[in-house]
Design an enzyme around this catalytic site. Structure first.
Site, PDB file in Angstrom:
ATOM      1  N   GLU A 123      41.136  38.068  36.706  1.00  0.00           N
ATOM      2  CA  GLU A 123      42.282  37.927  37.553  1.00  0.00           C
ATOM      3  C   GLU A 123      42.715  36.455  37.101  1.00  0.00           C
ATOM      4  O   GLU A 123      43.973  36.194  37.316  1.00  0.00           O
ATOM      5  CB  GLU A 123      41.716  37.613  38.967  1.00  0.00           C
ATOM      6  CG  GLU A 123      41.548  39.283  39.590  1.00  0.00           C
ATOM      7  CD  GLU A 123      42.789  39.821  39.750  1.00  0.00           C
ATOM      8  OE1 GLU A 123      43.865  39.448  39.817  1.00  0.00           O
ATOM      9  OE2 GLU A 123      42.674  41.087  40.044  1.00  0.00           O
TER      10      GLU A 123
ATOM     11  N   TRP B 118      49.622  42.283  34.978  1.00  0.00           N
ATOM     12  CA  TRP B 118      48.024  43.085  35.152  1.00  0.00           C
ATOM     13  C   TRP B 118      48.137  43.821  33.895  1.00  0.00           C
ATOM     14  O   TRP B 118      47.086  43.986  33.492  1.00  0.00           O
ATOM     15  CB  TRP B 118      48.057  43.448  36.597  1.00  0.00           C
ATOM     16  CG  TRP B 118      46.479  43.990  36.401  1.00  0.00           C
ATOM     17  CD1 TRP B 118      46.196  45.446  36.589  1.00  0.00           C
ATOM     18  CD2 TRP B 118      45.211  43.440  36.425  1.00  0.00           C
ATOM     19  NE1 TRP B 118      44.888  45.424  36.654  1.00  0.00           N
ATOM     20  CE2 TRP B 118      44.365  44.348  36.800  1.00  0.00           C
ATOM     21  CE3 TRP B 118      45.043  41.967  36.264  1.00  0.00           C
ATOM     22  CZ2 TRP B 118      43.157  43.762  36.436  1.00  0.00           C
ATOM     23  CZ3 TRP B 118      43.743  41.610  36.096  1.00  0.00           C
ATOM     24  CH2 TRP B 118      42.747  42.587  36.475  1.00  0.00           C
TER      25      TRP B 118
ATOM     26  N   TYR C   3      43.866  52.666  36.644  1.00  0.00           N
ATOM     27  CA  TYR C   3      43.267  51.648  37.371  1.00  0.00           C
ATOM     28  C   TYR C   3      43.474  51.730  38.991  1.00  0.00           C
ATOM     29  O   TYR C   3      42.531  51.670  39.539  1.00  0.00           O
ATOM     30  CB  TYR C   3      43.718  50.512  36.989  1.00  0.00           C
ATOM     31  CG  TYR C   3      43.567  49.289  37.401  1.00  0.00           C
ATOM     32  CD1 TYR C   3      41.884  48.846  37.345  1.00  0.00           C
ATOM     33  CD2 TYR C   3      44.005  48.179  38.290  1.00  0.00           C
ATOM     34  CE1 TYR C   3      41.368  47.717  37.952  1.00  0.00           C
ATOM     35  CE2 TYR C   3      43.474  47.297  38.976  1.00  0.00           C
ATOM     36  CZ  TYR C   3      42.189  46.731  38.641  1.00  0.00           C
ATOM     37  OH  TYR C   3      41.774  45.895  39.503  1.00  0.00           O
TER      38      TYR C   3
END
Length: 189
Positions: free
Chosen positions: A34, A42, A12
């Protein structure tokens, strides 16, 4: 996003984080993710990302804007995503807000990118150099909320700005930084 040791996070970071996203669907997806990340890691969101895409119709704004109570119930029962009623309802409300922007001749991409800060003279050297919020993310948050978006506080707005390349928060010495900087040059109007 500092590169971590998990392969998914490394990919990522190396391939996506901070690269400019200039389309409404892509920005909507990042903002939804988000928002769901708030209070979680995350990595949890990345591991569930494909499930989120399936559950939220590949983040097609028009489709998600038409979701109703049956969809909310379906999503609350989907163990493949984060099952949080407020965040699910916010994702739907945000699609509706984006659709309303389109109807008014506005673009989510134009709104988000209009809040890009001036480029920093120096790259951040450590994680301590990275802010959680900025005046620009606060202004973006207010602009989004004014249009009916939810779960888009200044911290979430800043995280989306980082993820979408509106700001380049790759640290000095990060091999990706220069590439992202070149990609983030202003778009010709």
């Amino acid at each position: 996003m500092p590169a971590a040791h998990d392969d998914l996070l490394v990919r990522y970071h190396d391939e996506e984080w901070g690269r400019p996203v200039r389309d409404d669907r892509g920005l909507y997806e990042r903002m939804v993710l988000e928002g769901f990340q708030s209070g979680l890691s995350w990595l949890t969101i990345l591991r569930k990302r494909e499930n989120f895409r399936a559950a939220f119709a590949s983040f097609e704004i028009e489709t998600v804007a038409g979701f109703g109570e049956r969809d909310v119930a379906r999503l609350l029962a989907d163990a493949g995503i984060v099952r949080h009623r407020g965040k699910i309802e916010a994702a739907i409300a945000n699609a509706q807000a984006a659709r309303a922007m389109h109807s008014a001749g506005e673009s989510l991409a134009e709104l988000v990118w209009s809040h890009a800060p001036p480029r920093r003279r120096r790259a951040p050297r450590s994680l301590e150099d990275l802010p959680a919020i900025t005046p620009e993310s606060t202004a973006l948050s207010k602009a989004l909320k004014k249009r009916g978006f939810r779960f888009v506080g200044p911290t979430t707005a800043y995280a989306a700005m980082q993820a979408c390349g509106v700001v380049n928060d790759h640290l000095a010495g990060c091999w990706v930084r220069a590439e992202v900087e070149a990609l983030s040059s202003p778009v010709d109007g």
